[in-house]
Design a protein around this motif. Structure first.
Motif, PDB file in Angstrom:
ATOM      1  N   PHE A  73       2.543   4.657  10.056  1.00  0.00           N
ATOM      2  CA  PHE A  73       2.248   4.429   8.366  1.00  0.00           C
ATOM      3  C   PHE A  73       2.552   5.931   7.672  1.00  0.00           C
ATOM      4  O   PHE A  73       3.170   6.013   6.752  1.00  0.00           O
ATOM      5  CB  PHE A  73       0.821   4.078   8.200  1.00  0.00           C
ATOM      6  CG  PHE A  73       0.752   3.683   6.885  1.00  0.00           C
ATOM      7  CD1 PHE A  73       1.050   2.235   6.443  1.00  0.00           C
ATOM      8  CD2 PHE A  73      -0.035   4.198   6.127  1.00  0.00           C
ATOM      9  CE1 PHE A  73       0.834   1.860   4.805  1.00  0.00           C
ATOM     10  CE2 PHE A  73      -0.052   3.728   4.608  1.00  0.00           C
ATOM     11  CZ  PHE A  73       0.130   2.801   4.244  1.00  0.00           C
ATOM     12  N   ALA A  74       1.672   6.881   8.211  1.00  0.00           N
ATOM     13  CA  ALA A  74       2.201   8.432   7.585  1.00  0.00           C
ATOM     14  C   ALA A  74       3.346   8.828   7.447  1.00  0.00           C
ATOM     15  O   ALA A  74       3.902   9.259   6.572  1.00  0.00           O
ATOM     16  CB  ALA A  74       1.093   9.294   8.691  1.00  0.00           C
ATOM     17  N   ALA A 130       0.914  -1.230   0.171  1.00  0.00           N
ATOM     18  CA  ALA A 130       0.125  -0.013   0.240  1.00  0.00           C
ATOM     19  C   ALA A 130       0.937   1.452   0.101  1.00  0.00           C
ATOM     20  O   ALA A 130       0.508   2.133  -0.704  1.00  0.00           O
ATOM     21  CB  ALA A 130      -0.734  -0.222   1.194  1.00  0.00           C
ATOM     22  N   LEU A 131       1.955   1.080   0.796  1.00  0.00           N
ATOM     23  CA  LEU A 131       2.909   2.394   0.809  1.00  0.00           C
ATOM     24  C   LEU A 131       3.459   2.659  -0.592  1.00  0.00           C
ATOM     25  O   LEU A 131       3.444   3.788  -0.984  1.00  0.00           O
ATOM     26  CB  LEU A 131       4.185   2.091   1.731  1.00  0.00           C
ATOM     27  CG  LEU A 131       3.831   2.322   3.345  1.00  0.00           C
ATOM     28  CD1 LEU A 131       5.149   1.865   3.959  1.00  0.00           C
ATOM     29  CD2 LEU A 131       3.470   3.861   3.587  1.00  0.00           C
ATOM     30  N   LEU A 132       3.757   1.539  -1.303  1.00  0.00           N
ATOM     31  CA  LEU A 132       4.542   1.853  -2.442  1.00  0.00           C
ATOM     32  C   LEU A 132       3.395   2.532  -3.466  1.00  0.00           C
ATOM     33  O   LEU A 132       3.760   3.154  -4.248  1.00  0.00           O
ATOM     34  CB  LEU A 132       4.979   0.508  -3.136  1.00  0.00           C
ATOM     35  CG  LEU A 132       5.927   0.605  -4.578  1.00  0.00           C
ATOM     36  CD1 LEU A 132       6.952   1.588  -4.336  1.00  0.00           C
ATOM     37  CD2 LEU A 132       6.140  -0.877  -4.871  1.00  0.00           C
ATOM     38  N   GLN A 156      14.133   1.713   0.868  1.00  0.00           N
ATOM     39  CA  GLN A 156      13.308   2.671   1.877  1.00  0.00           C
ATOM     40  C   GLN A 156      12.136   1.744   2.075  1.00  0.00           C
ATOM     41  O   GLN A 156      11.753   1.631   2.983  1.00  0.00           O
ATOM     42  CB  GLN A 156      13.200   3.830   0.997  1.00  0.00           C
ATOM     43  CG  GLN A 156      12.098   4.750   2.046  1.00  0.00           C
ATOM     44  CD  GLN A 156      12.727   5.354   3.399  1.00  0.00           C
ATOM     45  OE1 GLN A 156      13.978   5.438   3.175  1.00  0.00           O
ATOM     46  NE2 GLN A 156      12.186   5.581   4.649  1.00  0.00           N
ATOM     47  N   LEU A 157      11.622   0.909   0.977  1.00  0.00           N
ATOM     48  CA  LEU A 157      10.403   0.328   1.340  1.00  0.00           C
ATOM     49  C   LEU A 157      10.633  -0.884   2.321  1.00  0.00           C
ATOM     50  O   LEU A 157      10.000  -1.412   3.083  1.00  0.00           O
ATOM     51  CB  LEU A 157      10.013  -0.353  -0.055  1.00  0.00           C
ATOM     52  CG  LEU A 157       8.624  -1.076  -0.080  1.00  0.00           C
ATOM     53  CD1 LEU A 157       7.515   0.281   0.452  1.00  0.00           C
ATOM     54  CD2 LEU A 157       8.207  -1.616  -1.517  1.00  0.00           C
ATOM     55  N   ALA A 158      11.818  -1.509   2.097  1.00  0.00           N
ATOM     56  CA  ALA A 158      12.272  -2.745   2.768  1.00  0.00           C
ATOM     57  C   ALA A 158      12.474  -2.156   4.445  1.00  0.00           C
ATOM     58  O   ALA A 158      12.158  -2.830   5.265  1.00  0.00           O
ATOM     59  CB  ALA A 158      13.664  -3.111   2.506  1.00  0.00           C
ATOM     60  N   GLU A 159      12.978  -0.970   4.586  1.00  0.00           N
ATOM     61  CA  GLU A 159      13.250  -0.524   6.095  1.00  0.00           C
ATOM     62  C   GLU A 159      11.921  -0.298   6.681  1.00  0.00           C
ATOM     63  O   GLU A 159      11.347  -0.626   7.680  1.00  0.00           O
ATOM     64  CB  GLU A 159      14.035   0.695   5.749  1.00  0.00           C
ATOM     65  CG  GLU A 159      15.586   0.615   5.626  1.00  0.00           C
ATOM     66  CD  GLU A 159      16.099   1.902   5.278  1.00  0.00           C
ATOM     67  OE1 GLU A 159      15.874   2.883   5.663  1.00  0.00           O
ATOM     68  OE2 GLU A 159      17.316   1.723   4.843  1.00  0.00           O
ATOM     69  N   ALA A 160      10.778   0.241   5.931  1.00  0.00           N
ATOM     70  CA  ALA A 160       9.503   0.744   6.263  1.00  0.00           C
ATOM     71  C   ALA A 160       8.818  -0.660   6.627  1.00  0.00           C
ATOM     72  O   ALA A 160       8.098  -0.823   7.632  1.00  0.00           O
ATOM     73  CB  ALA A 160       8.676   1.348   5.213  1.00  0.00           C
ATOM     74  N   GLU A 161       8.945  -1.567   5.793  1.00  0.00           N
ATOM     75  CA  GLU A 161       8.188  -2.747   6.052  1.00  0.00           C
ATOM     76  C   GLU A 161       8.838  -3.721   7.521  1.00  0.00           C
ATOM     77  O   GLU A 161       7.997  -4.027   8.194  1.00  0.00           O
ATOM     78  CB  GLU A 161       8.757  -3.967   4.913  1.00  0.00           C
ATOM     79  CG  GLU A 161       8.129  -5.014   5.160  1.00  0.00           C
ATOM     80  CD  GLU A 161       8.247  -6.278   3.996  1.00  0.00           C
ATOM     81  OE1 GLU A 161       7.853  -7.507   4.309  1.00  0.00           O
ATOM     82  OE2 GLU A 161       8.430  -5.733   3.066  1.00  0.00           O
TER      83      GLU A 161
END
Length: 121
Positions: free
Chosen positions: A46-47, A13-15, A70-75
């Motif tokens: 999440f924001a 969803a973030l991506l 960045q996505l991997a870190e967020a996950e």
């Protein structure tokens, strides 16, 4: 992107949101409903992750490796901590033979050592 775990669904969803997709498109990408994505967007963590990912996505030239990092870190940050394992009650039947007591103690020691090795004390 396969969205299997809750954190992976959030990352999908973030991506999508960081790529200027609609809430409905983000929900489809994550395999959840649109109200779920709306609720996630209201969560501070999440924001923050969405803001950080948007900054990376908006950089020019676009660096795909930086976006994926960045996505991997967020996950990883959105992955909930696993609850500690509940201790298993160990009871030795009354009247157990000395041999059975020794086997029981060996089992207790092995279980304890394995837990320490895994970092669960």
């Amino acid at each position: 992107m396969t969205a299997a775990t809750p954190a992976r669904r959030r990352a999908a969803a973030l991506l999508a949101l960081a790529s200027d997709k609609t809430v409905g498109q983000a929900a489809t990408a994550a395999g959840v409903t649109a109200p779920t994505v709306v609720r996630w967007r209201q969560e501070p963590a999440f924001a923050q992750e969405l803001t950080a990912l948007r900054e990376v996505v908006d950089r020019r030239p676009l660096d795909g490796d930086a976006v994926m990092a960045q996505l991997a870190e967020a996950e990883a940050r959105l992955t909930p901590a696993r609850p500690a394992a509940r201790p298993r009650p160990l009871t030795l039947p009354s009247g157990a033979s000395p041999r059975r007591r020794r086997q029981f103690l060996d089992q207790v020691i092995e279980t304890g050592l394995a837990a320490v090795k895994r970092g669960r004390t």
